[in-house]
Design a protein around this motif. Structure first.
Motif, PDB file in Angstrom:
ATOM      1  N   GLU A 133       0.829  -1.209   0.000  1.00  0.00           N
ATOM      2  CA  GLU A 133       0.000   0.000   0.000  1.00  0.00           C
ATOM      3  C   GLU A 133       0.864   1.259   0.000  1.00  0.00           C
ATOM      4  O   GLU A 133       0.683   2.157  -0.835  1.00  0.00           O
ATOM      5  CB  GLU A 133      -0.935   0.006   1.212  1.00  0.00           C
ATOM      6  N   LYS A 142      -2.664   8.803  -3.789  1.00  0.00           N
ATOM      7  CA  LYS A 142      -3.758   8.109  -3.116  1.00  0.00           C
ATOM      8  C   LYS A 142      -4.941   7.775  -4.030  1.00  0.00           C
ATOM      9  O   LYS A 142      -5.517   6.692  -3.938  1.00  0.00           O
ATOM     10  CB  LYS A 142      -4.245   8.955  -1.933  1.00  0.00           C
ATOM     11  N   GLU A 146      -6.338   4.052  -4.388  1.00  0.00           N
ATOM     12  CA  GLU A 146      -7.631   3.688  -3.788  1.00  0.00           C
ATOM     13  C   GLU A 146      -8.602   3.134  -4.819  1.00  0.00           C
ATOM     14  O   GLU A 146      -9.310   2.167  -4.568  1.00  0.00           O
ATOM     15  CB  GLU A 146      -8.261   4.908  -3.091  1.00  0.00           C
ATOM     16  N   LYS A 150      -5.881  -0.866  -5.090  1.00  0.00           N
ATOM     17  CA  LYS A 150      -6.102  -1.496  -3.778  1.00  0.00           C
ATOM     18  C   LYS A 150      -6.975  -2.751  -3.836  1.00  0.00           C
ATOM     19  O   LYS A 150      -6.527  -3.860  -3.512  1.00  0.00           O
ATOM     20  CB  LYS A 150      -6.711  -0.471  -2.819  1.00  0.00           C
TER      21      LYS A 150
END
Length: 366
Positions: A133, A142, A146, A150
């Motif tokens: 991550e 991010k 995301e 992820k």
């Protein structure tokens, strides 16, 4: 009858070896425990559509020698792999490129996209990534992590991205051009008529026995040939004496739909964790099909256990160390040749398998 070579596995590596050995006047017996040839690149005709039975296989290479070699077995079309990702009803282009960045942030220029990514990397404050991550966020920020990395990664590996080691993602290709072509390779396409007919041509001079498990008939088979070409799992060959190498596996759920066009693209990835499959393949689009029906396949990652089809080697430190012990044994063999992704415990694309097979042929014959 005595053969020069017993080839265990009728996939790409074994079939190329059989073809080249046959050209040199050698007699080959090719066996496979499945009911068909072609291994994981097997294509099966359903509703006049060549269905990729074991997941999408798109041929691509920059190696001119490999490209010209494979052309003798099939004519390739101009298919270009441009997958689409779906995250909670939002659609994004892959690989990450200017189209993706515009869809995410409504930016239009490379400078704006770079600024946004750098801003998110800086805000994360990650300087020494300790897991997958953190590694992904430190590379692309991010938002991309995301929405597009992820959930997909957690499904693929069956673990939280926080528990996965950072080395899995050494880099993430980011393009600041409007280019949806997934591969950077010079040559790309799908064999017209599917992969199975390509393997049939390679095996035309060999004897083939399907539904034949090498390990169930080992003694009898061993006595039939001077040498063995083994393309199965190397740890199984040595009766798991150093332990069992780990893999990730897949399961597939195919469906014939009474519609001409289901999703408008051959490959659509589903990146949210809540959807259990990682992608849907609509096979007709690989060959620009216009058939009245369509066939789709949902692809589900799963934990591998003995008896399952091994797909992705888990090349962590523990497994790599174990493989080296098996490799040491393999190198001492005088009458066994090991080749292909399972025997070498390495994830190979098709062009890599061809390179390995041709190198092996050179070493054996030339």
């Amino acid at each position: 009858m005595k053969y020069d070579y017993l080839i265990v596995g009728a996939g790409l590596f074994g079939s190329i070896f059989a073809y080249e050995a046959g050209k040199r006047g050698k007699k080959c017996l090719v066996i496979d425990k499945r009911s068909h040839i072609a291994g994981n690149i097997y294509t099966n005709k359903i509703e006049d559509i060549n269905v990729h039975q074991y997941g999408a296989h798109i041929f691509h290479t920059s190696n001119e020698k490999v490209w010209s070699y494979i052309q003798q077995f099939a004519k390739f079309n101009r298919y270009t792999n441009s997958p689409v990702a779906v995250y909670k009803e939002e659609l994004y282009n892959l690989p990450f490129n200017m189209n993706t960045f515009h869809q995410l942030w409504k930016v239009n220029s490379p400078a704006q996209a770079k600024e946004m990514i750098q801003k998110q990397i800086k805000e994360s404050g990650i300087t020494n990534p300790k897991n997958l991550e953190e590694q992904a966020i430190s590379l692309v920020g991010k938002d991309i992590y995301e929405k597009l990395i992820k959930g997909y990664t957690q499904k693929q590996w069956g673990q939280s991205a926080k528990e996965l080691p950072s080395f899995i993602i050494k880099r993430l290709p980011v393009r600041f051009t409007y280019d949806n072509n997934y591969f950077n390779d010079l040559y790309q396409g799908i064999p017209i008529g599917g992969y199975t007919q390509m393997i049939e041509k390679m095996l035309k001079d060999s004897e083939i026995r399907l539904n034949t498990d090498y390990f169930e008939n080992r003694e009898e088979l061993y006595s039939l040939a001077d040498k063995i070409v083994f393309t199965g799992m190397i740890d199984e060959f040595y009766n798991y004496q150093f332990g069992t190498l780990e893999y990730r596996s897949l399961s597939f759920e195919s469906e014939v739909l009474e519609e001409e066009n289901h999703q408008g693209n051959a490959v659509v990835n589903f990146t949210e964790y809540e959807i259990p499959y990682t992608r849907i393949i609509e096979h007709k689009h690989f060959e620009f099909g216009t058939q009245p029906k369509t066939v789709i396949t949902r692809e589900y990652p799963k934990t591998w256990t003995k008896g399952d089809e091994p797909y992705y080697p888990v090349n962590n430190e523990k497994n790599n160390k174990m493989y080296e012990q098996y490799k040491e044994l393999a190198q001492k063999e005088e009458t066994v040749i090991f080749g292909g992704r399972l025997a070498e415990y390495k994830y190979y694309d098709m062009h890599h398998v061809i390179e390995q097979a041709l190198t092996c042929i050179e070493q054996e014959f030339d």
